[in-house]
Design a protein around this motif. Structure first.
Motif, PDB file in Angstrom:
ATOM      1  N   MET A   1      -6.696  -2.099  -3.160  1.00  0.00           N
ATOM      2  CA  MET A   1      -5.632  -1.932  -2.171  1.00  0.00           C
ATOM      3  C   MET A   1      -5.090  -0.507  -2.179  1.00  0.00           C
ATOM      4  SD  MET A   1      -3.738  -5.637  -2.595  1.00  0.00           S
ATOM      5  CE  MET A   1      -2.162  -4.927  -2.329  1.00  0.00           C
ATOM      6  N   LEU A   2      -4.872   0.041  -3.354  1.00  0.00           N
ATOM      7  CA  LEU A   2      -4.333   1.390  -3.477  1.00  0.00           C
ATOM      8  C   LEU A   2      -5.317   2.423  -2.945  1.00  0.00           C
ATOM      9  CD1 LEU A   2      -1.938   3.010  -4.458  1.00  0.00           C
ATOM     10  CD2 LEU A   2      -2.951   3.030  -6.731  1.00  0.00           C
ATOM     11  N   ASN A   3      -6.571   2.300  -3.319  1.00  0.00           N
ATOM     12  CA  ASN A   3      -7.583   3.244  -2.835  1.00  0.00           C
ATOM     13  C   ASN A   3      -7.732   3.169  -1.315  1.00  0.00           C
ATOM     14  OD1 ASN A   3      -8.213   4.408  -5.301  1.00  0.00           O
ATOM     15  ND2 ASN A   3      -9.731   2.849  -5.778  1.00  0.00           N
ATOM     16  N   LEU A   4      -7.729   1.964  -0.773  1.00  0.00           N
ATOM     17  CA  LEU A   4      -7.836   1.801   0.681  1.00  0.00           C
ATOM     18  C   LEU A   4      -6.634   2.428   1.379  1.00  0.00           C
ATOM     19  CD1 LEU A   4      -9.185   0.678   3.205  1.00  0.00           C
ATOM     20  CD2 LEU A   4      -8.129  -1.531   2.713  1.00  0.00           C
ATOM     21  N   ALA A   5      -5.443   2.185   0.861  1.00  0.00           N
ATOM     22  CA  ALA A   5      -4.229   2.742   1.471  1.00  0.00           C
ATOM     23  C   ALA A   5      -4.244   4.269   1.421  1.00  0.00           C
ATOM     24  CB  ALA A   5      -2.988   2.199   0.775  1.00  0.00           C
ATOM     25  N   ILE A   6      -4.640   4.834   0.291  1.00  0.00           N
ATOM     26  CA  ILE A   6      -4.668   6.291   0.156  1.00  0.00           C
ATOM     27  C   ILE A   6      -5.739   6.885   1.057  1.00  0.00           C
ATOM     28  CG2 ILE A   6      -5.226   8.172  -1.438  1.00  0.00           C
ATOM     29  CD1 ILE A   6      -3.718   6.535  -3.584  1.00  0.00           C
ATOM     30  N   MET A   7      -6.909   6.263   1.093  1.00  0.00           N
ATOM     31  CA  MET A   7      -7.978   6.747   1.952  1.00  0.00           C
ATOM     32  C   MET A   7      -7.528   6.743   3.410  1.00  0.00           C
ATOM     33  SD  MET A   7     -11.761   5.092   2.451  1.00  0.00           S
ATOM     34  CE  MET A   7     -11.147   3.627   3.282  1.00  0.00           C
ATOM     35  N   ARG A   8      -6.891   5.674   3.800  1.00  0.00           N
ATOM     36  CA  ARG A   8      -6.444   5.528   5.185  1.00  0.00           C
ATOM     37  C   ARG A   8      -5.296   6.485   5.497  1.00  0.00           C
ATOM     38  NH1 ARG A   8      -3.801   2.131   8.587  1.00  0.00           N
ATOM     39  NH2 ARG A   8      -4.980   1.925  10.487  1.00  0.00           N
ATOM     40  N   ALA A   9      -4.354   6.598   4.571  1.00  0.00           N
ATOM     41  CA  ALA A   9      -3.180   7.442   4.790  1.00  0.00           C
ATOM     42  C   ALA A   9      -3.551   8.917   4.851  1.00  0.00           C
ATOM     43  CB  ALA A   9      -2.165   7.206   3.684  1.00  0.00           C
TER      44      ALA A   9
ATOM     45  N   THR B   1      10.327   6.761   4.129  1.00  0.00           N
ATOM     46  CA  THR B   1       9.250   5.925   3.627  1.00  0.00           C
ATOM     47  C   THR B   1       8.158   5.917   4.679  1.00  0.00           C
ATOM     48  OG1 THR B   1      10.777   4.514   2.396  1.00  0.00           O
ATOM     49  CG2 THR B   1       8.614   3.591   2.907  1.00  0.00           C
ATOM     50  N   TYR B   2       6.932   6.192   4.246  1.00  0.00           N
ATOM     51  CA  TYR B   2       5.789   6.235   5.151  1.00  0.00           C
ATOM     52  C   TYR B   2       4.965   4.969   4.972  1.00  0.00           C
ATOM     53  CZ  TYR B   2       7.223  10.977   5.978  1.00  0.00           C
ATOM     54  OH  TYR B   2       7.960  12.079   6.333  1.00  0.00           O
ATOM     55  N   LEU B   3       4.765   4.265   6.065  1.00  0.00           N
ATOM     56  CA  LEU B   3       4.079   2.986   6.020  1.00  0.00           C
ATOM     57  C   LEU B   3       2.606   3.129   6.363  1.00  0.00           C
ATOM     58  CD1 LEU B   3       6.725   0.792   7.861  1.00  0.00           C
ATOM     59  CD2 LEU B   3       6.463   1.152   5.401  1.00  0.00           C
ATOM     60  N   VAL B   4       1.791   2.427   5.601  1.00  0.00           N
ATOM     61  CA  VAL B   4       0.363   2.346   5.874  1.00  0.00           C
ATOM     62  C   VAL B   4       0.074   0.890   6.184  1.00  0.00           C
ATOM     63  CG1 VAL B   4      -1.949   2.645   4.927  1.00  0.00           C
ATOM     64  CG2 VAL B   4      -0.141   4.241   4.298  1.00  0.00           C
ATOM     65  N   LYS B   5      -0.471   0.640   7.372  1.00  0.00           N
ATOM     66  CA  LYS B   5      -0.797  -0.728   7.776  1.00  0.00           C
ATOM     67  C   LYS B   5      -2.309  -0.916   7.731  1.00  0.00           C
ATOM     68  CE  LYS B   5       3.270  -1.266  10.615  1.00  0.00           C
ATOM     69  NZ  LYS B   5       3.912  -2.518  10.426  1.00  0.00           N
TER      70      LYS B   5
ATOM     71  N   GLY C   1      -1.642 -11.320   8.853  1.00  0.00           N
ATOM     72  CA  GLY C   1      -2.906 -10.703   8.465  1.00  0.00           C
ATOM     73  C   GLY C   1      -2.871  -9.194   8.308  1.00  0.00           C
ATOM     74  N   VAL C   2      -1.693  -8.581   8.455  1.00  0.00           N
ATOM     75  CA  VAL C   2      -1.572  -7.133   8.298  1.00  0.00           C
ATOM     76  C   VAL C   2      -0.811  -6.835   7.010  1.00  0.00           C
ATOM     77  CG1 VAL C   2      -0.647  -5.004   9.299  1.00  0.00           C
ATOM     78  CG2 VAL C   2      -1.619  -6.757  10.789  1.00  0.00           C
ATOM     79  N   LEU C   3      -1.456  -6.067   6.132  1.00  0.00           N
ATOM     80  CA  LEU C   3      -0.838  -5.650   4.877  1.00  0.00           C
ATOM     81  C   LEU C   3      -0.194  -4.288   5.100  1.00  0.00           C
ATOM     82  CD1 LEU C   3      -0.395  -6.075   1.813  1.00  0.00           C
ATOM     83  CD2 LEU C   3      -2.551  -4.838   1.469  1.00  0.00           C
ATOM     84  N   THR C   4       1.096  -4.169   4.766  1.00  0.00           N
ATOM     85  CA  THR C   4       1.817  -2.914   4.909  1.00  0.00           C
ATOM     86  C   THR C   4       2.258  -2.442   3.535  1.00  0.00           C
ATOM     87  OG1 THR C   4       2.639  -3.614   7.072  1.00  0.00           O
ATOM     88  CG2 THR C   4       3.774  -1.772   6.029  1.00  0.00           C
ATOM     89  N   LEU C   5       1.924  -1.190   3.219  1.00  0.00           N
ATOM     90  CA  LEU C   5       2.350  -0.563   1.975  1.00  0.00           C
ATOM     91  C   LEU C   5       3.201   0.646   2.339  1.00  0.00           C
ATOM     92  CD1 LEU C   5      -1.050  -0.573   0.049  1.00  0.00           C
ATOM     93  CD2 LEU C   5       0.768  -2.255  -0.097  1.00  0.00           C
ATOM     94  N   GLY C   6       4.381   0.753   1.738  1.00  0.00           N
ATOM     95  CA  GLY C   6       5.282   1.873   2.011  1.00  0.00           C
ATOM     96  C   GLY C   6       5.310   2.848   0.857  1.00  0.00           C
TER      97      GLY C   6
END
Length: 127
Positions: A27-35, A49-53, A110-115
């Motif tokens: 999850m962390l790698n995907l969020a960082i890659m995407r962000a 706070t910056y959100l990654v969906k 179905g959408v995971l959001t990480l801030g």
């Protein structure tokens, strides 16, 4: 930022990733890659706070996580990621900064959001 700081930050990220379970890492790698590609600005506001969906399809295709079958694992990983701390330390000047790595998490429809705090974003951008 000096090369020494970058290496230290990189090593901390690597060290932190060893302390994460496989679901947290994915999850962390995907969020960082995407962000790094589109969600994080080059000069973030440290107070925001910056959100990654991440949608259900991307979470499954990239991380192999199904939001229904892996719900409990995703929930536990989000809780653990909220508790991770990023520490930046300058030994020569005896200064440090710490921040929660992820401020908030949510799974809805179905959408995971990480801030991510704005103070953490510059370090993620250089990884």
């Amino acid at each position: 930022m000096s090369k020494r700081e970058v290496v230290y930050i990189g090593n901390n990220f690597i060290e932190a990733s060893y302390k994460c379970n496989p679901v947290e890492k994915k999850m962390l790698n995907l969020a960082i890659m995407r962000a790094n590609k589109k969600d994080f600005p080059k000069k973030p506001n440290p107070l925001m706070t910056y959100l990654v969906k991440i949608d259900r399809k991307e979470l499954f295709e990239v991380a192999g996580l199904d939001t229904v079958k892996d719900f409990r694992n995703i929930k536990n990983a989000c809780k653990a990621l909220n508790e991770k701390v990023l520490m930046v330390e300058d030994i020569t000047t005896k200064k440090f900064k710490s921040s929660s790595f992820i401020t908030q998490t949510e799974l809805s429809k179905g959408v995971l959001t990480l801030g991510f705090y704005g103070t953490v974003v510059p370090f993620i951008n250089i990884l």
